[in-house]
Motif scaffolding. Structure first.
Motif, PDB file in Angstrom:
ATOM      1  N   THR A 281       0.825  -1.199   0.000  1.00 25.76           N
ATOM      2  CA  THR A 281       0.000   0.000   0.000  1.00 25.76           C
ATOM      3  C   THR A 281       0.864   1.256   0.000  1.00 25.76           C
ATOM      4  OG1 THR A 281      -0.121   0.094   2.430  1.00 25.76           O
ATOM      5  CG2 THR A 281      -1.852  -1.152   1.285  1.00 25.76           C
ATOM      6  N   SER A 282       0.244   2.371  -0.338  1.00 26.06           N
ATOM      7  CA  SER A 282       0.855   3.683  -0.217  1.00 26.06           C
ATOM      8  C   SER A 282      -0.209   4.622   0.322  1.00 26.06           C
ATOM      9  CB  SER A 282       1.361   4.179  -1.578  1.00 26.06           C
ATOM     10  OG  SER A 282       1.903   5.484  -1.480  1.00 26.06           O
ATOM     11  N   ALA A 283       0.108   5.276   1.432  1.00 30.39           N
ATOM     12  CA  ALA A 283      -0.852   6.175   2.093  1.00 30.39           C
ATOM     13  C   ALA A 283      -2.170   5.455   2.356  1.00 30.39           C
ATOM     14  CB  ALA A 283      -1.078   7.424   1.258  1.00 30.39           C
ATOM     15  N   GLY A 284      -2.071   4.166   2.716  1.00 31.50           N
ATOM     16  CA  GLY A 284      -3.256   3.398   3.057  1.00 31.50           C
ATOM     17  C   GLY A 284      -4.039   2.864   1.879  1.00 31.50           C
ATOM     18  N   GLU A 285      -3.571   3.096   0.649  1.00 31.96           N
ATOM     19  CA  GLU A 285      -4.274   2.650  -0.552  1.00 31.96           C
ATOM     20  C   GLU A 285      -3.556   1.449  -1.173  1.00 31.96           C
ATOM     21  OE1 GLU A 285      -6.999   3.743  -2.073  1.00 31.96           O
ATOM     22  OE2 GLU A 285      -7.370   5.789  -1.377  1.00 31.96           O
ATOM     23  N   GLN A 286      -4.307   0.407  -1.509  1.00 31.84           N
ATOM     24  CA  GLN A 286      -3.738  -0.743  -2.205  1.00 31.84           C
ATOM     25  C   GLN A 286      -3.440  -0.355  -3.649  1.00 31.84           C
ATOM     26  OE1 GLN A 286      -6.001  -4.352  -1.794  1.00 31.84           O
ATOM     27  NE2 GLN A 286      -4.832  -5.456  -3.363  1.00 31.84           N
ATOM     28  N   LEU A 287      -2.206  -0.628  -4.096  1.00 32.82           N
ATOM     29  CA  LEU A 287      -1.788  -0.188  -5.431  1.00 32.82           C
ATOM     30  C   LEU A 287      -1.980  -1.250  -6.508  1.00 32.82           C
ATOM     31  CD1 LEU A 287       1.473   1.842  -4.707  1.00 32.82           C
ATOM     32  CD2 LEU A 287      -0.920   2.512  -4.473  1.00 32.82           C
ATOM     33  N   PHE A 288      -1.824  -2.516  -6.148  1.00 31.82           N
ATOM     34  CA  PHE A 288      -1.922  -3.611  -7.111  1.00 31.82           C
ATOM     35  C   PHE A 288      -2.733  -4.748  -6.489  1.00 31.82           C
ATOM     36  CE2 PHE A 288       2.071  -1.384  -7.870  1.00 31.82           C
ATOM     37  CZ  PHE A 288       2.018  -1.128  -9.231  1.00 31.82           C
ATOM     38  N   PHE A 289      -3.348  -5.549  -7.357  1.00 29.78           N
ATOM     39  CA  PHE A 289      -4.179  -6.659  -6.917  1.00 29.78           C
ATOM     40  C   PHE A 289      -3.630  -7.954  -7.510  1.00 29.78           C
ATOM     41  CE2 PHE A 289      -6.601  -2.803  -6.825  1.00 29.78           C
ATOM     42  CZ  PHE A 289      -7.350  -2.882  -5.652  1.00 29.78           C
ATOM     43  N   ALA A 290      -3.302  -8.903  -6.646  1.00 28.66           N
ATOM     44  CA  ALA A 290      -2.682 -10.151  -7.086  1.00 28.66           C
ATOM     45  C   ALA A 290      -3.623 -10.949  -7.987  1.00 28.66           C
ATOM     46  CB  ALA A 290      -2.298 -10.981  -5.869  1.00 28.66           C
ATOM     47  N   GLU A 291      -3.046 -11.602  -9.017  1.00 31.05           N
ATOM     48  CA  GLU A 291      -3.877 -12.308  -9.992  1.00 31.05           C
ATOM     49  C   GLU A 291      -3.331 -13.677 -10.396  1.00 31.05           C
ATOM     50  OE1 GLU A 291      -6.530 -10.906 -13.808  1.00 31.05           O
ATOM     51  OE2 GLU A 291      -4.430 -10.353 -13.807  1.00 31.05           O
ATOM     52  N   ALA A 292      -2.162 -14.054  -9.922  1.00 28.76           N
ATOM     53  CA  ALA A 292      -1.548 -15.292 -10.405  1.00 28.76           C
ATOM     54  C   ALA A 292      -2.211 -16.540  -9.854  1.00 28.76           C
ATOM     55  CB  ALA A 292      -0.054 -15.309 -10.056  1.00 28.76           C
ATOM     56  N   LEU A 293      -2.763 -16.463  -8.640  1.00 36.18           N
ATOM     57  CA  LEU A 293      -3.360 -17.634  -8.006  1.00 36.18           C
ATOM     58  C   LEU A 293      -4.872 -17.515  -8.001  1.00 36.18           C
ATOM     59  CD1 LEU A 293      -0.943 -18.056  -4.960  1.00 36.18           C
ATOM     60  CD2 LEU A 293      -0.855 -19.182  -7.193  1.00 36.18           C
ATOM     61  N   SER A 294      -5.535 -18.574  -8.419  1.00 34.72           N
ATOM     62  CA  SER A 294      -6.984 -18.536  -8.532  1.00 34.72           C
ATOM     63  C   SER A 294      -7.539 -19.941  -8.422  1.00 34.72           C
ATOM     64  CB  SER A 294      -7.385 -17.920  -9.874  1.00 34.72           C
ATOM     65  OG  SER A 294      -8.768 -18.094 -10.122  1.00 34.72           O
ATOM     66  N   GLU A 295      -8.740 -20.044  -7.909  1.00 32.19           N
ATOM     67  CA  GLU A 295      -9.420 -21.335  -7.892  1.00 32.19           C
ATOM     68  C   GLU A 295      -9.860 -21.735  -9.296  1.00 32.19           C
ATOM     69  OE1 GLU A 295     -12.609 -20.850  -5.172  1.00 32.19           O
ATOM     70  OE2 GLU A 295     -11.315 -20.721  -3.388  1.00 32.19           O
ATOM     71  N   ASP A 296      -9.847 -20.775 -10.199  1.00 30.61           N
ATOM     72  CA  ASP A 296     -10.254 -21.019 -11.587  1.00 30.61           C
ATOM     73  C   ASP A 296      -9.216 -20.406 -12.522  1.00 30.61           C
ATOM     74  OD1 ASP A 296     -11.706 -21.672 -13.854  1.00 30.61           O
ATOM     75  OD2 ASP A 296     -12.985 -19.880 -13.730  1.00 30.61           O
ATOM     76  N   PRO A 297      -8.044 -21.051 -12.656  1.00 30.48           N
ATOM     77  CA  PRO A 297      -6.952 -20.473 -13.453  1.00 30.48           C
ATOM     78  C   PRO A 297      -7.370 -20.207 -14.898  1.00 30.48           C
ATOM     79  CG  PRO A 297      -6.170 -22.312 -12.128  1.00 30.48           C
ATOM     80  CD  PRO A 297      -7.671 -22.330 -12.048  1.00 30.48           C
ATOM     81  N   GLU A 298      -6.791 -19.164 -15.462  1.00 29.26           N
ATOM     82  CA  GLU A 298      -7.086 -18.755 -16.835  1.00 29.26           C
ATOM     83  C   GLU A 298      -6.008 -19.291 -17.772  1.00 29.26           C
ATOM     84  OE1 GLU A 298      -8.432 -17.832 -20.039  1.00 29.26           O
ATOM     85  OE2 GLU A 298      -9.669 -16.934 -18.447  1.00 29.26           O
TER      86      GLU A 298
END
Length: 314
Positions: A281-298
């Motif tokens: 985070t920066s100043a309490g804000e999440q900057l990126f959202f993880a996407e590599a792991l999923s119960e339904d991989p793409e």
């Protein structure tokens, strides 16, 4: 439309083993002659990546645990996506972390990249001076917002550098039916990294397209506000910003450090690596959202978009 995020697998602690994406037996310093795996301790990995991942400080958080664990050094070269991929094409990089899928697809189709993985996402936003001369604040249609900026001939600073952000910007102008070659002096070719462009837009009271992460990290240093939100805040899906990571093909450039590149991909897409991304985070804000792991991989993440479709056989 709100983002329908694939289920992220919750972290189970950072002390567990890191998956190595097919790289086994990384070696140790015990002198055991039965250890037949590649020895990577003391080696250097060259990572070419976008200015957004570098400027936000995310890579410092990600790379330090990897370097400590394996006794290696990660040299980060921050460039626009186009330049980062060109460096890799020339064999001057071991692994690439970028955010322009069309350029990544060309890179793989031309044989320079292998073992691509989706890594994380955030989104793009239109930012500008609080006066909002084109009146685009709160607009939910990105094409309408860009048309309003062009009609008002309000200053707009473009990256102009074949980066992922620049590639997305050109796609958006094109979708709006607008031709940048016909724009007047109000359209400014900034030709710099995201941080530099945000500073320039702030000083010139202009609009620009920015990735949310870099904007949030710099928002206290610039006089700009978000006028058009991306899908992270229920804005248009066209402003999605997905990052991928690709190893440079050792069959094309035999000198690249493929073992270490695959170890890095394994780490950064592991539970530990993804938890670092999700928690940053920066100043309490999440900057990126993880996407590599999923119960339904793409599956499509591994190959160029459209690969294997019925149209390929026509």
């Amino acid at each position: 439309m709100a983002i329908q995020r694939r289920g992220f697998i919750a972290a189970v602690g950072t002390g567990g083993a890191v998956g190595l994406a097919g790289c086994t037996g990384l070696g140790d310093d015990t002198g055991d002659s039965d250890n037949t795996g590649p020895e990577i301790s003391g080696e250097t990995l060259t990572l070419t990546t976008t200015t957004s991942t570098y400027d936000t400080g995310l890579l410092d958080e990600l790379n330090a645990p990897f370097e400590d664990r394996y006794g290696v050094t990660v040299v980060t070269v921050a460039q626009g996506t186009g330049a980062a991929l060109e460096t890799a094409r020339n064999g001057d990089s071991d692994v690439v972390m970028v955010h322009a899928r069309s350029l990544e697809d060309e890179f793989m189709e031309d044989g320079f990249g292998v073992n691509r993985r989706d890594l994380m996402f955030n989104d793009f936003v239109i930012v500008g001076n609080s006066d909002d001369p084109a009146g685009v604040g709160g607009e939910e249609d990105i094409e309408a917002a860009l048309t309003a900026i062009a009609d008002a001939e309000s200053e707009f600073v473009s990256r102009g550098d074949n980066s992922g952000t620049h590639t997305k910007e050109l796609e958006l102008w094109d979708a709006a039916g607008l031709t940048i070659e016909e724009f007047g002096e109000w359209y400014i070719d900034g030709g710099g990294g995201m941080g530099e462009i945000l500073n320039q837009a702030s000083m010139q009271e202009a609009y620009t397209l920015a990735d949310r992460g870099t904007y949030l990290d710099m928002q206290d240093e610039i006089d700009l506000e978000i006028h058009v939100e991306g899908p992270v805040k229920d804005g248009p899906d066209e402003l999605m910003n997905t990052y991928g990571i690709v190893a440079v093909n050792p069959a094309v450039h035999e000198h690249v450090n493929y073992d270490l590149a695959m170890a890095y991909i394994g780490y950064i897409t592991s539970v530990e690596g993804q938890d670092i991304i999700e928690s940053y985070t920066s100043a309490g804000e999440q900057l990126f959202f993880a996407e590599a792991l999923s119960e339904d991989p793409e599956f499509q993440q591994y190959v160029p978009e459209g690969w294997g479709s019925s149209t390929d056989d026509e």
